[in-house]
Design a protein around this motif. Structure first.
Motif, PDB file in Angstrom:
ATOM      1  N   MET A 158       0.843  -1.179   0.000  1.00  0.00           N
ATOM      2  CA  MET A 158       0.000   0.000   0.000  1.00  0.00           C
ATOM      3  C   MET A 158       0.889   1.243   0.000  1.00  0.00           C
ATOM      4  O   MET A 158       1.905   1.289   0.688  1.00  0.00           O
ATOM      5  N   CYS A 159       0.487   2.239  -0.781  1.00  0.00           N
ATOM      6  CA  CYS A 159       1.199   3.509  -0.807  1.00  0.00           C
ATOM      7  C   CYS A 159       1.004   4.198   0.542  1.00  0.00           C
ATOM      8  O   CYS A 159      -0.134   4.309   1.015  1.00  0.00           O
ATOM      9  N   PRO A 160       2.075   4.668   1.177  1.00  0.00           N
ATOM     10  CA  PRO A 160       1.928   5.331   2.478  1.00  0.00           C
ATOM     11  C   PRO A 160       1.261   6.705   2.386  1.00  0.00           C
ATOM     12  O   PRO A 160       0.846   7.259   3.395  1.00  0.00           O
ATOM     13  N   SER A 161       1.126   7.255   1.177  1.00  0.00           N
ATOM     14  CA  SER A 161       0.505   8.578   1.025  1.00  0.00           C
ATOM     15  C   SER A 161      -0.976   8.495   0.715  1.00  0.00           C
ATOM     16  O   SER A 161      -1.797   9.108   1.383  1.00  0.00           O
ATOM     17  N   CYS A 162      -1.315   7.754  -0.334  1.00  0.00           N
ATOM     18  CA  CYS A 162      -2.721   7.717  -0.756  1.00  0.00           C
ATOM     19  C   CYS A 162      -3.439   6.450  -0.308  1.00  0.00           C
ATOM     20  O   CYS A 162      -4.647   6.330  -0.512  1.00  0.00           O
ATOM     21  N   PHE A 163      -2.720   5.492   0.268  1.00  0.00           N
ATOM     22  CA  PHE A 163      -3.272   4.240   0.779  1.00  0.00           C
ATOM     23  C   PHE A 163      -3.904   3.368  -0.311  1.00  0.00           C
ATOM     24  O   PHE A 163      -4.734   2.530  -0.031  1.00  0.00           O
ATOM     25  N   GLN A 164      -3.511   3.595  -1.543  1.00  0.00           N
ATOM     26  CA  GLN A 164      -3.948   2.757  -2.648  1.00  0.00           C
ATOM     27  C   GLN A 164      -3.163   1.445  -2.580  1.00  0.00           C
ATOM     28  O   GLN A 164      -1.981   1.438  -2.263  1.00  0.00           O
ATOM     29  N   MET A 165      -3.836   0.315  -2.863  1.00  0.00           N
ATOM     30  CA  MET A 165      -3.155  -0.978  -2.816  1.00  0.00           C
ATOM     31  C   MET A 165      -2.663  -1.383  -4.194  1.00  0.00           C
ATOM     32  O   MET A 165      -3.330  -1.133  -5.198  1.00  0.00           O
ATOM     33  N   PHE A 166      -1.488  -2.017  -4.216  1.00  0.00           N
ATOM     34  CA  PHE A 166      -0.859  -2.457  -5.454  1.00  0.00           C
ATOM     35  C   PHE A 166      -0.279  -3.843  -5.258  1.00  0.00           C
ATOM     36  O   PHE A 166       0.014  -4.254  -4.137  1.00  0.00           O
ATOM     37  N   HIS A 167      -0.068  -4.529  -6.365  1.00  0.00           N
ATOM     38  CA  HIS A 167       0.731  -5.744  -6.343  1.00  0.00           C
ATOM     39  C   HIS A 167       2.152  -5.311  -5.999  1.00  0.00           C
ATOM     40  O   HIS A 167       2.688  -4.364  -6.582  1.00  0.00           O
ATOM     41  N   GLN A 177      11.122   3.228 -11.294  1.00  0.00           N
ATOM     42  CA  GLN A 177      11.145   3.885 -12.594  1.00  0.00           C
ATOM     43  C   GLN A 177      10.818   5.370 -12.497  1.00  0.00           C
ATOM     44  O   GLN A 177      11.439   6.200 -13.143  1.00  0.00           O
ATOM     45  N   HIS A 178       9.817   5.723 -11.703  1.00  0.00           N
ATOM     46  CA  HIS A 178       9.309   7.101 -11.690  1.00  0.00           C
ATOM     47  C   HIS A 178       9.647   7.864 -10.419  1.00  0.00           C
ATOM     48  O   HIS A 178       9.384   9.061 -10.329  1.00  0.00           O
ATOM     49  N   ASN A 179      10.138   7.180  -9.418  1.00  0.00           N
ATOM     50  CA  ASN A 179      10.460   7.762  -8.122  1.00  0.00           C
ATOM     51  C   ASN A 179       9.234   8.423  -7.471  1.00  0.00           C
ATOM     52  O   ASN A 179       9.328   9.432  -6.784  1.00  0.00           O
ATOM     53  N   CYS A 180       8.054   7.848  -7.749  1.00  0.00           N
ATOM     54  CA  CYS A 180       6.822   8.350  -7.141  1.00  0.00           C
ATOM     55  C   CYS A 180       5.765   7.259  -7.187  1.00  0.00           C
ATOM     56  O   CYS A 180       5.895   6.272  -7.908  1.00  0.00           O
ATOM     57  N   CYS A 181       4.724   7.457  -6.426  1.00  0.00           N
ATOM     58  CA  CYS A 181       3.591   6.535  -6.439  1.00  0.00           C
ATOM     59  C   CYS A 181       2.896   6.658  -7.797  1.00  0.00           C
ATOM     60  O   CYS A 181       2.636   7.773  -8.259  1.00  0.00           O
ATOM     61  N   PRO A 182       2.589   5.561  -8.462  1.00  0.00           N
ATOM     62  CA  PRO A 182       1.933   5.653  -9.774  1.00  0.00           C
ATOM     63  C   PRO A 182       0.501   6.196  -9.698  1.00  0.00           C
ATOM     64  O   PRO A 182      -0.043   6.635 -10.693  1.00  0.00           O
ATOM     65  N   TYR A 183      -0.086   6.209  -8.508  1.00  0.00           N
ATOM     66  CA  TYR A 183      -1.462   6.678  -8.382  1.00  0.00           C
ATOM     67  C   TYR A 183      -1.536   8.154  -7.979  1.00  0.00           C
ATOM     68  O   TYR A 183      -2.133   8.962  -8.674  1.00  0.00           O
ATOM     69  N   CYS A 184      -0.904   8.507  -6.859  1.00  0.00           N
ATOM     70  CA  CYS A 184      -1.005   9.885  -6.364  1.00  0.00           C
ATOM     71  C   CYS A 184       0.167  10.770  -6.814  1.00  0.00           C
ATOM     72  O   CYS A 184       0.164  11.967  -6.582  1.00  0.00           O
ATOM     73  N   ARG A 185       1.183  10.184  -7.393  1.00  0.00           N
ATOM     74  CA  ARG A 185       2.367  10.885  -7.920  1.00  0.00           C
ATOM     75  C   ARG A 185       3.188  11.559  -6.825  1.00  0.00           C
ATOM     76  O   ARG A 185       3.992  12.432  -7.112  1.00  0.00           O
ATOM     77  N   ARG A 186       3.010  11.164  -5.582  1.00  0.00           N
ATOM     78  CA  ARG A 186       3.820  11.724  -4.508  1.00  0.00           C
ATOM     79  C   ARG A 186       5.186  11.015  -4.507  1.00  0.00           C
ATOM     80  O   ARG A 186       5.245   9.788  -4.569  1.00  0.00           O
TER      81      ARG A 186
END
Length: 192
Positions: A158-167, A177-186
């Motif tokens: 789970m992303c510690p910022s937006c709490f979205q769950m991912f594999h 790759q992006h140095n950020c969460c793919p969902y919230c972009r933090r």
């Protein structure tokens, strides 16, 4: 176009304190108006604004009212968790309850079935059945901690910022790759 009021009435209780009006409904033929005000249902003649009768049956604030399509009955719902079905002769003929304060009542425009709901359940009443079939709301979604037991073979994070769950593997790869969460972009400093 200019609107001109036909009649206006302020609703007061016995102590002359002005009451909140939460809902109102016209009789289908337009001859009467029912008003949910305080712990009463007020019935007005629409031709001249005369108060026909205040109906007392609820013990707390009345939040909603609705007329049946044939105009032979109407319903009121209250914070006292009850629904009262009233006749055209202004008599209460049936009372049933929910688990919480009543939020809404509505008659089916095709049949005489009445739907009513509280914050936790809803009921359907039909004059042919003389009973209410209540339905509870759907269960709440599971908390994210329980997904691990439901999907034991799949590693999730789970992303510690937006709490979205991912594999887990996909999340770590995207963060690298992006140095950020793919969902919230933090920006994420360290992959979890």
């Amino acid at each position: 176009m200019r609107a001109v009021p036909t009649w206006i009435d302020k609703v007061h209780d016995r102590d002359k304190v002005e009451q909140c009006i939460y809902d109102l409904a016209f009789k289908p033929d337009g001859s009467q108006l029912i008003v949910a005000a305080g712990n009463r249902v007020l019935v007005y003649d629409t031709s001249d604004g005369t108060l026909i009768q205040p109906l007392k049956g609820h013990k707390d604030t009345v939040y909603c009212v609705a007329y049946a399509k044939d105009g032979k009955r109407f319903a009121s719902g209250s914070a006292d968790k009850s629904i009262i079905i009233w006749t055209s002769k202004l008599e209460g003929i049936l009372k049933y309850t929910h688990n919480d304060s009543i939020q809404c009542v509505a008659y089916n425009p095709i049949t005489h079935q009445l739907a009513s709901c509280s914050s936790g359940d809803f009921g359907l009443w039909s004059p042919e059945q003389k009973s209410v079939s209540k339905h509870k709301r759907w269960p709440r979604p599971l908390r994210w901690e329980y997904y691990r037991s439901l999907l034991p073979d799949v590693s999730i994070t789970m992303c510690p910022s937006c709490f979205q769950m991912f594999h887990s593997e996909e999340y770590e790869l995207l963060v690298l790759q992006h140095n950020c969460c793919p969902y919230c972009r933090r920006p994420i400093d360290e992959p979890s």
